[in-house]
Design a protein around this motif. Structure first.
Motif, PDB file in Angstrom:
ATOM      1  N   GLU A  95     -44.874 -11.107 -27.724  1.00 24.92           N
ATOM      2  CA  GLU A  95     -44.009 -10.605 -26.660  1.00 24.92           C
ATOM      3  C   GLU A  95     -43.727 -11.666 -25.604  1.00 24.92           C
ATOM      4  O   GLU A  95     -42.620 -11.770 -25.110  1.00 24.92           O
ATOM      5  CB  GLU A  95     -44.604  -9.342 -26.024  1.00 24.92           C
ATOM      6  N   SER A  96     -44.745 -12.446 -25.275  1.00 27.74           N
ATOM      7  CA  SER A  96     -44.540 -13.502 -24.273  1.00 27.74           C
ATOM      8  C   SER A  96     -43.499 -14.487 -24.796  1.00 27.74           C
ATOM      9  O   SER A  96     -42.647 -14.956 -24.042  1.00 27.74           O
ATOM     10  CB  SER A  96     -45.823 -14.267 -24.009  1.00 27.74           C
ATOM     11  N   CYS A 115     -47.181  -9.548 -19.673  1.00 28.63           N
ATOM     12  CA  CYS A 115     -46.188  -8.768 -20.424  1.00 28.63           C
ATOM     13  C   CYS A 115     -46.545  -7.296 -20.428  1.00 28.63           C
ATOM     14  O   CYS A 115     -45.705  -6.442 -20.218  1.00 28.63           O
ATOM     15  CB  CYS A 115     -46.139  -9.223 -21.872  1.00 28.63           C
TER      16      CYS A 115
END
Ligand code: ATP
Ligand code: MG
Length: 411
Positions: free
Chosen positions: A270-271, A228
């Motif tokens: 975020e992933s 990311c």
């Protein structure tokens, strides 16, 4: 140590405590080393437990404190059966006992190989550890590459000590680290989990993160996070994580506690988002998309750092509460407020709001809501009254709008 000495054994303080005391810092814990073997140590102390397979040692309990007491490690040449290496040169088992002169060569850095002798209050130094300590240098004992191959976790320890002590890595040590960083992936995930707690929960998380990335070690610990980060260079993902690490360091500096699940939730958020959005693009409903994304990300992460179930449960809760902050009418807010994970989820919302991932107005509303008394809370959560008079109302609104000459969006 005096007890061991009384029984005819030698005893030294060694490792981090000597190193830290020499810097005038309070040691995190005390490691003792002796020529008594684990069974003999057990006989000397009543409150003693033998632990470890790779390194067998004794834990001596004094009230709530535990002192680690290890036996001198020996040179393995004549006792090969007690030392096991794998094909990459990693030490799988290392229970060869010996003398202090042999033990010193088994330690990782010269500054960790200083022995404080209670017999005459001297510091025993076989590897110029004192000189390196004065020069604030972390130098591996022996050939750096061999030592990193034997135990790739030493690379994480190098970063941890460099950051914590403000020492620099010796150039030879740095050079081989770049070369063998990948070997870290051969370490069992449970050990990497333990190490990552030490790395990120000791008050220097942000600097540690930067340095781990620099040496290509971070990607072994958090592969999906690294992906990311490298895709979105100046976007929000990096900011959220950086902010989380910064907050965590500040909390520790203020003597407050930090929790592992919160940090892991930040590392992987975020992933989860990227995956969830991709699923929603394919028509999966939001709730399911996030749940599936969380499952995927967690099952990938545990291959690198094993995560205990109570940690993954708490992470999932923090994540799954995030969309619920948007519901601000009716009974939902008061129910959310009593959720056992509310506080952590709210802190997470603040992080998102600060770094562009959530509406700051929503965060502000929740801050106010928590401060408000019951009456005010009821008012805050009342749904806006719907226009009920049909045509006449609409007409009135229209007239009002025309009169004040404002635009639709301003109303
Ligand atoms: P701290 O306790 O402050 O994190 P420390 O240096 O005491 O730092 P420990 O993990 O407590 O670290 O280990 C005690 C000592 O044991 C170290 O100082 C080092 O001499 C030796 N040691 C620990 N782990 C290793 C390792 N992986 N390889 C070689 N020696 C090690
Ligand atoms: Mg220690």
């Amino acid at each position: 140590m005096y007890k061991l000495q009384k029984e005819g054994f030698s005893a030294y303080l060694v490792g981090g405590c000597v190193r830290d005391l020499l810097l005038g810092r309070e040691p995190k814990d005390f490691d003792v080393v002796t020529d008594a073997d684990p069974e003999q140590i057990r006989k000397v102390f009543r409150n003693c437990r033998l632990i470890g397979r790779r390194f067998r040692l004794a834990h001596v309990h004094f009230g709530r404190e535990v002192i680690e007491v290890a036996t001198f490690r020996g040179a393995a040449d004549d006792q090969k059966d007690k030392q096991v290496l794998n094909k990459e040169g990693r030490l799988l088992r290392d229970n060869v006992y010996g003398t202090i002169e042999e033990d010193v060569w088994r330690r990782d850095f010269t500054v960790n190989a200083l022995y404080y002798n209670i017999k005459d209050f001297s510091v025993v130094d076989y590897v110029s550890g004192m000189a390196d300590h004065q020069a604030a240098t972390l130098r591996l004992i022996g050939n750096p590459e061999t030592r990193f191959r034997e135990d790739p976790v030493r690379m994480l320890r190098a970063v941890r000590f460099a950051v914590k002590l403000g020492f620099r890595l010796h150039p030879d040590c740095e050079k081989s680290m770049h070369e063998v960083a990948d070997l870290l992936s051969s370490i069992p995930s449970a050990r990497l989990y333990d190490e990552s707690l030490k790395l990120f929960m000791s008050g220097y998380a942000l600097q540690t993160f930067e340095m781990l990335r620099h040496y290509g070690l971070f990607q072994v610990l958090f592969p999906t996070t690294e992906n990311c980060l490298s895709v979105e260079e100046e976007g929000f993902p990096r900011l959220l994580l950086v902010k989380a690490l910064e907050n965590s360091d500040n909390r520790i500096a203020e003597g407050k506690t930090v929790t592992a699940y919160f940090l892991f939730a930040a590392f992987l958020w975020e992933s989860v988002q990227v995956r969830a959005k991709e699923k929603m693009g394919r028509g999966v409903v939001e709730f399911m998309a996030y749940q599936d994304a969380a499952n995927e990300v967690i099952s990938l992460q545990v291959k690198s750092t094993a995560l205990p179930r109570h940690i993954t449960l708490a992470m999932r809760e923090v994540w799954s509460l995030q969309p619920k902050f948007n519901a601000r009418f009716g009974s939902k807010p008061s129910r959310l407020l009593t959720h056992p994970r509310f506080r952590a989820a709210y802190d997470f919302l603040l992080l998102r709001a600060e770094t562009g991932g959530a509406d700051p107005e929503v965060a502000k509303w929740w801050a106010k809501y928590q401060e408000a008394n019951e009456n005010e809370q009821r008012k805050m959560t009342q749904p806006p009254r719907k226009a009920s008079g049909g045509k006449s109302n609409r007409k009135r609104n229209y007239r009002a709008r025309a009169k004040s000459n404002t635009t639709e969006s301003e109303i």
